[in-house]
Motif scaffolding. Sequence first.
Motif, mmCIF file in Angstrom:
data_model
loop_
_atom_site.group_PDB
_atom_site.id
_atom_site.type_symbol
_atom_site.label_atom_id
_atom_site.label_comp_id
_atom_site.label_asym_id
_atom_site.label_seq_id
_atom_site.Cartn_x
_atom_site.Cartn_y
_atom_site.Cartn_z
ATOM 1 N N THR A 96 0.773 -1.245 0.000
ATOM 2 C CA THR A 96 0.000 0.000 0.000
ATOM 3 C C THR A 96 0.804 1.296 0.000
ATOM 4 O O THR A 96 1.667 1.492 0.864
ATOM 5 C CB THR A 96 -0.895 0.021 1.256
ATOM 6 O OG1 THR A 96 -1.636 -1.179 1.289
ATOM 7 C CG2 THR A 96 -1.851 1.202 1.228
ATOM 8 N N SER A 97 0.473 2.161 -0.942
ATOM 9 C CA SER A 97 0.805 3.579 -0.831
ATOM 10 C C SER A 97 -0.118 4.323 -1.777
ATOM 11 O O SER A 97 -0.505 3.801 -2.825
ATOM 12 C CB SER A 97 2.280 3.861 -1.153
ATOM 13 O OG SER A 97 2.628 3.381 -2.420
ATOM 14 N N ASP B 77 0.895 6.380 3.419
ATOM 15 C CA ASP B 77 1.539 5.081 3.545
ATOM 16 C C ASP B 77 2.698 4.939 2.548
ATOM 17 O O ASP B 77 2.740 5.617 1.513
ATOM 18 C CB ASP B 77 0.540 3.922 3.406
ATOM 19 C CG ASP B 77 -0.377 3.827 4.638
ATOM 20 O OD1 ASP B 77 0.078 4.226 5.730
ATOM 21 O OD2 ASP B 77 -1.519 3.366 4.500
ATOM 22 N N GLY C 194 4.436 1.634 1.672
ATOM 23 C CA GLY C 194 4.823 0.229 1.547
ATOM 24 C C GLY C 194 5.907 0.077 0.486
ATOM 25 O O GLY C 194 6.230 1.023 -0.248
ATOM 26 N N THR D 232 -0.767 5.419 8.109
ATOM 27 C CA THR D 232 -2.055 5.133 8.768
ATOM 28 C C THR D 232 -1.916 4.183 9.947
ATOM 29 O O THR D 232 -2.690 4.268 10.904
ATOM 30 C CB THR D 232 -3.051 4.517 7.780
ATOM 31 O OG1 THR D 232 -2.496 3.286 7.255
ATOM 32 C CG2 THR D 232 -3.381 5.481 6.653
ATOM 33 N N HIS E 43 2.577 -0.924 5.108
ATOM 34 C CA HIS E 43 2.197 0.489 5.021
ATOM 35 C C HIS E 43 3.356 1.449 5.313
ATOM 36 O O HIS E 43 3.194 2.653 5.137
ATOM 37 C CB HIS E 43 1.030 0.778 5.970
ATOM 38 C CG HIS E 43 -0.195 0.004 5.597
ATOM 39 N ND1 HIS E 43 -1.292 0.577 4.989
ATOM 40 C CD2 HIS E 43 -0.464 -1.324 5.682
ATOM 41 C CE1 HIS E 43 -2.189 -0.362 4.736
ATOM 42 N NE2 HIS E 43 -1.716 -1.527 5.145
ATOM 43 N N TYR E 44 4.512 0.920 5.795
ATOM 44 C CA TYR E 44 5.590 1.883 6.102
ATOM 45 C C TYR E 44 7.007 1.342 5.928
ATOM 46 O O TYR E 44 7.978 2.029 6.230
ATOM 47 C CB TYR E 44 5.415 2.478 7.506
ATOM 48 C CG TYR E 44 5.776 1.558 8.659
ATOM 49 C CD1 TYR E 44 5.000 0.448 8.951
ATOM 50 C CD2 TYR E 44 6.876 1.816 9.468
ATOM 51 C CE1 TYR E 44 5.312 -0.385 10.016
ATOM 52 C CE2 TYR E 44 7.201 0.986 10.532
ATOM 53 C CZ TYR E 44 6.412 -0.121 10.803
ATOM 54 O OH TYR E 44 6.716 -0.936 11.845
ATOM 55 N N SER F 95 -4.758 2.777 14.432
ATOM 56 C CA SER F 95 -4.955 2.592 12.989
ATOM 57 C C SER F 95 -6.053 3.558 12.566
ATOM 58 O O SER F 95 -7.090 3.652 13.236
ATOM 59 C CB SER F 95 -5.359 1.138 12.720
ATOM 60 O OG SER F 95 -5.638 0.957 11.353
ATOM 61 N N GLY G 224 -8.027 3.330 5.268
ATOM 62 C CA GLY G 224 -6.959 2.594 5.946
ATOM 63 C C GLY G 224 -7.342 1.126 6.012
ATOM 64 O O GLY G 224 -8.286 0.687 5.341
ATOM 65 N N ASP G 225 -6.591 0.374 6.831
ATOM 66 C CA ASP G 225 -6.921 -1.044 7.029
ATOM 67 C C ASP G 225 -7.947 -1.124 8.146
ATOM 68 O O ASP G 225 -7.678 -0.679 9.269
ATOM 69 C CB ASP G 225 -5.686 -1.830 7.456
ATOM 70 C CG ASP G 225 -4.778 -2.191 6.300
ATOM 71 O OD1 ASP G 225 -4.940 -1.610 5.213
ATOM 72 O OD2 ASP G 225 -3.902 -3.053 6.501
ATOM 73 N N GLU H 4 -10.556 -0.290 1.723
ATOM 74 C CA GLU H 4 -9.913 -1.600 1.619
ATOM 75 C C GLU H 4 -10.986 -2.651 1.376
ATOM 76 O O GLU H 4 -12.147 -2.464 1.759
ATOM 77 C CB GLU H 4 -9.130 -1.892 2.889
ATOM 78 C CG GLU H 4 -9.984 -2.181 4.116
ATOM 79 C CD GLU H 4 -9.615 -3.515 4.748
ATOM 80 O OE1 GLU H 4 -10.183 -4.538 4.302
ATOM 81 O OE2 GLU H 4 -8.772 -3.543 5.665
ATOM 82 N N HIS I 100 -6.157 -2.153 -1.383
ATOM 83 C CA HIS I 100 -5.674 -3.135 -0.397
ATOM 84 C C HIS I 100 -6.407 -4.455 -0.643
ATOM 85 O O HIS I 100 -6.993 -5.061 0.250
ATOM 86 C CB HIS I 100 -5.925 -2.613 1.030
ATOM 87 C CG HIS I 100 -5.095 -3.296 2.090
ATOM 88 N ND1 HIS I 100 -5.464 -4.488 2.660
ATOM 89 C CD2 HIS I 100 -3.927 -2.946 2.680
ATOM 90 C CE1 HIS I 100 -4.558 -4.835 3.566
ATOM 91 N NE2 HIS I 100 -3.611 -3.917 3.594
#
Length: 285
Positions: free
Chosen positions: A25-26, A39, A41, A64, A70-71, A160, A176-177, A197, A248
């Motif tokens: 994810t970005s 994000d 990823g 997020t 995500h990071y 989150s 987000g997730d 997502e 996602h």
Amino acid sequence: MSIQSVTLLGTKGGPAVRPGWAMPTSTLVCMDGKTILVDAGIGATVGLTRAGVALTELDAVVITHLHSDHYLELGPLLHTAWTSGLRRPIPIHGPTGTADYWDGFRASMVYDIETRIQDEGRPDFDTLFPLHPLDESLDLELGGVRVTALRNHHPPVTDSFALRFEGGGRSVVLSGDTALIDAMAGFAKDADLLVHEAMLTDRVTESIRKMGYADDRLLRHVLRSHTDAADAARIAHRAGVAALALNHLVPSHEPGVTVADWQAAVEPHFGGRLHVGEDGMVIAL
Ligand SMILES: [Zn+2]
Ligand SMILES: [Zn+2]
């Protein structure tokens, strides 16, 4: 990028990458002249450059939550912005724990950073990346763009967040997730675009079972912390958004899972415009 848009740089759910797969994810949000990365990823740096965005153009990065998809690339991306000529700060907004990641990344690169400052005359690294805590009280003004947050439900991760962007006469919400939460319908109310997502519950169950893990912890994690595509569509309908983008995606590259499967999950519940996420997809606002 001056056009008001959301670009899905990486659209698969989860951290694994394999040949031919989408990337984790970005998401790039361009509104009212601001360029915001949400994000980072693996693949975020390449995704941005392929989208025609110089790393030095970023006005802010928001993370997020602290799942690696995500990071994981946050440090490499911002370090590369620095070596690509960055002169003005890029603030990082992230949940509790982001500072631990950042300090660890900084420490892992200390030799390179100090060498480049002394040997090449690069600007000070640390002042370019101010860290700001992200929680549900976020109310950030970036020029004409306002960013607010909603704590979502992504167990076992408690910090989150979903994000809402308003600017240039447009509004965008990124879920987000999250598992299905009622509050998302209110948070996304009347947005021009909801990026939510999504998973295909039957297919993911089948796909994880095929992996042959010793127990069903991964499957239980996925089912309790993510949202079925039909539920994402119901939220989009309740929120009255103009367009829904599924992101996602889980599963993302399972043989036999096609765009038509995602469309079939959404169409009975949501009559607005639907985008089934693909890496590099630009959605104009
Ligand atoms: Zn994720
Ligand atoms: Zn996650």
